[in-house]
Design a protein around this motif. Structure first.
Motif, mmCIF file in Angstrom:
data_model
loop_
_atom_site.group_PDB
_atom_site.id
_atom_site.type_symbol
_atom_site.label_atom_id
_atom_site.label_comp_id
_atom_site.label_asym_id
_atom_site.label_seq_id
_atom_site.Cartn_x
_atom_site.Cartn_y
_atom_site.Cartn_z
ATOM 1 N N LYS A 84 -18.698 8.642 8.401
ATOM 2 C CA LYS A 84 -18.588 9.292 9.694
ATOM 3 C C LYS A 84 -19.113 8.385 10.802
ATOM 4 O O LYS A 84 -20.093 7.675 10.636
ATOM 5 N N VAL A 85 -18.427 8.440 11.949
ATOM 6 C CA VAL A 85 -18.858 7.706 13.126
ATOM 7 C C VAL A 85 -19.284 8.711 14.188
ATOM 8 O O VAL A 85 -19.277 9.911 13.964
ATOM 9 N N LYS A 86 -19.674 8.209 15.354
ATOM 10 C CA LYS A 86 -20.346 9.033 16.345
ATOM 11 C C LYS A 86 -19.539 10.231 16.806
ATOM 12 O O LYS A 86 -20.091 11.292 17.106
ATOM 13 N N ASP A 87 -18.213 10.111 16.874
ATOM 14 C CA ASP A 87 -17.412 11.235 17.358
ATOM 15 C C ASP A 87 -17.086 12.248 16.269
ATOM 16 O O ASP A 87 -16.344 13.197 16.494
ATOM 17 N N GLY A 88 -17.643 12.054 15.059
ATOM 18 C CA GLY A 88 -17.473 13.010 13.975
ATOM 19 C C GLY A 88 -16.296 12.753 13.071
ATOM 20 O O GLY A 88 -16.141 13.436 12.053
ATOM 21 N N SER A 89 -15.442 11.783 13.402
ATOM 22 C CA SER A 89 -14.311 11.465 12.542
ATOM 23 C C SER A 89 -14.743 10.433 11.498
ATOM 24 O O SER A 89 -15.833 9.878 11.559
ATOM 25 N N TRP A 90 -13.845 10.201 10.548
ATOM 26 C CA TRP A 90 -14.150 9.274 9.459
ATOM 27 C C TRP A 90 -13.490 7.931 9.705
ATOM 28 O O TRP A 90 -12.289 7.860 9.954
ATOM 29 N N ALA A 91 -14.249 6.855 9.618
ATOM 30 C CA ALA A 91 -13.729 5.504 9.817
ATOM 31 C C ALA A 91 -13.698 4.763 8.482
ATOM 32 O O ALA A 91 -14.616 4.884 7.668
ATOM 33 N N ILE A 92 -12.637 3.992 8.274
ATOM 34 C CA ILE A 92 -12.502 3.211 7.044
ATOM 35 C C ILE A 92 -13.409 1.987 7.109
ATOM 36 O O ILE A 92 -13.368 1.221 8.059
ATOM 37 N N VAL A 93 -14.237 1.794 6.074
ATOM 38 C CA VAL A 93 -15.093 0.618 6.011
ATOM 39 C C VAL A 93 -14.655 -0.345 4.903
ATOM 40 O O VAL A 93 -14.977 -1.524 4.955
ATOM 41 N N THR A 94 -13.937 0.149 3.888
ATOM 42 C CA THR A 94 -13.425 -0.704 2.822
ATOM 43 C C THR A 94 -12.069 -0.187 2.367
ATOM 44 O O THR A 94 -11.938 0.988 2.051
ATOM 45 N N ARG A 95 -11.057 -1.060 2.341
ATOM 46 C CA ARG A 95 -9.744 -0.728 1.805
ATOM 47 C C ARG A 95 -9.589 -1.425 0.459
ATOM 48 O O ARG A 95 -9.781 -2.632 0.360
ATOM 49 N N TYR A 96 -9.216 -0.678 -0.560
ATOM 50 C CA TYR A 96 -8.953 -1.284 -1.862
ATOM 51 C C TYR A 96 -7.473 -1.660 -1.961
ATOM 52 O O TYR A 96 -6.638 -1.121 -1.225
ATOM 53 N N PRO A 97 -7.122 -2.582 -2.852
ATOM 54 C CA PRO A 97 -5.723 -3.028 -2.933
ATOM 55 C C PRO A 97 -4.772 -1.886 -3.256
ATOM 56 O O PRO A 97 -5.115 -0.957 -3.984
ATOM 57 N N ILE A 98 -3.563 -1.968 -2.703
ATOM 58 C CA ILE A 98 -2.524 -0.981 -2.977
ATOM 59 C C ILE A 98 -1.916 -1.251 -4.351
ATOM 60 O O ILE A 98 -1.620 -2.386 -4.701
ATOM 61 N N THR A 99 -1.737 -0.188 -5.144
ATOM 62 C CA THR A 99 -1.049 -0.314 -6.427
ATOM 63 C C THR A 99 0.312 0.360 -6.304
ATOM 64 O O THR A 99 0.464 1.366 -5.623
ATOM 65 N N GLU A 100 1.305 -0.194 -6.971
ATOM 66 C CA GLU A 100 2.677 0.301 -6.835
ATOM 67 C C GLU A 100 3.192 0.774 -8.179
ATOM 68 O O GLU A 100 2.934 0.156 -9.213
ATOM 69 N N HIS A 101 3.930 1.911 -8.166
ATOM 70 C CA HIS A 101 4.456 2.521 -9.383
ATOM 71 C C HIS A 101 5.923 2.870 -9.170
ATOM 72 O O HIS A 101 6.289 3.402 -8.127
ATOM 73 N N ARG A 102 6.757 2.594 -10.177
ATOM 74 C CA ARG A 102 8.172 2.968 -10.139
ATOM 75 C C ARG A 102 8.469 3.870 -11.320
ATOM 76 O O ARG A 102 7.936 3.659 -12.415
#
Length: 270
Positions: free
Chosen positions: A206-224
């Motif tokens: 959470k940041v000051k305005d109460g919303s959620w901010a991304i601090v770490t993105r993990y790699p995208i995995t793909e499925h078919r």
């Protein structure tokens, strides 16, 4: 000829091991391999300065990546960082890195080419958890409720639909601080024969305005696969700090798709 790791980086590595004793070290490194030796690299010994090596690689799994990045970025010994297709320099900030190694599994840390930067064994500031803005570029710190609906990595030219996994738009897992191992299991329905699903975990706070901010993105995995098939994403491992949540997000290139049987497995190791 003999070579050695700069004492300042020896100190940093020791602190990292003390701070995260159960971390993964598979992608750690410091001395250049054959590929490094063929190019100019801080992983190669500088024999003009006694054989000092001025770079280390730190595996990203099992540590608080943003906290390590902030500590190194705030230190005057640091020359540059490379992580997740980006390079950071003092005064220049983050920009796209186009080298052959995208540095997805580890953080590359190089120190300045000065005797003091190499010799100083003072502590690195690993004790303070930074605000997200200290670590990521502005465009990488997005609010969950205003999050871009397309993955951030380069993808083939096709339309992607952001799937709402529950009434909040994603699956959220709240846990106490500690090391985690998590995966997402979903069943895709109302899909054509040919389709693709993508899944990604993110750490948010959470940041000051109460919303959620991304601090770490993990790699995208793909499925078919085919409609009605159950998918389990690639397991994600890392560290949760106090007050953070682990969230999963899913996209598909099938516009009429829907999702059922969503479940998240998260194990925590304190």
């Amino acid at each position: 000829m003999s070579y050695y790791l700069a004492p300042s980086l020896e100190r940093l590595r020791t602190q990292i091991n003390q701070e995260w004793p159960q971390r993964d070290t598979t992608s750690d490194g410091w001395i250049g391999d054959t590929r490094h030796q063929a190019v100019k690299s801080d992983h190669n010994p500088d024999y003009s300065a006694g054989g000092v090596v001025r770079a280390i690689d730190v595996d990203k799994d099992g540590i608080e990546v943003d906290r390590l990045l902030a500590a190194v970025m705030s230190d005057d010994r640091t020359a540059y960082l490379i992580f997740e297709r980006r390079i950071w320099t003092p005064g220049g900030g983050w920009r796209t890195y186009t080298g052959l190694n995208a540095h997805l599994s580890h953080i590359h840390i190089s120190i300045k080419h000065t005797p003091s930067a190499a010799a100083s064994e003072r502590d690195w500031a690993l004790t303070t958890t930074p605000a997200p803005s200290q670590v990521k570029e502005p465009e990488h710190v997005k609010r969950i409720n205003r999050l871009d609906k397309t993955p951030t990595q380069k993808l083939p030219q096709r339309e992607w639909k952001y799937l709402r996994l529950n009434d909040k738009g994603d699956v959220s897992v709240l846990r106490d601080p500690g090391l985690f191992d998590s995966d997402l299991q979903i069943t895709a329905v109302d899909l054509p024969q040919e389709f693709t699903l993508q899944a990604r975990a993110v750490l948010v706070e959470k940041v000051k305005d109460g919303s959620w901010a991304i601090v770490t993105r993990y790699p995208i995995t793909e499925h078919r696969g085919t409609s009605g098939q159950t998918f389990i994403s690639q397991s994600q491992k890392g560290t949760l700090a106090q007050g953070r949540r682990l969230r999963w997000q899913v996209w598909t290139d099938a516009p009429a798709a829907s999702i059922t049987n969503v479940s998240v497995r998260t194990d925590l190791f304190n």
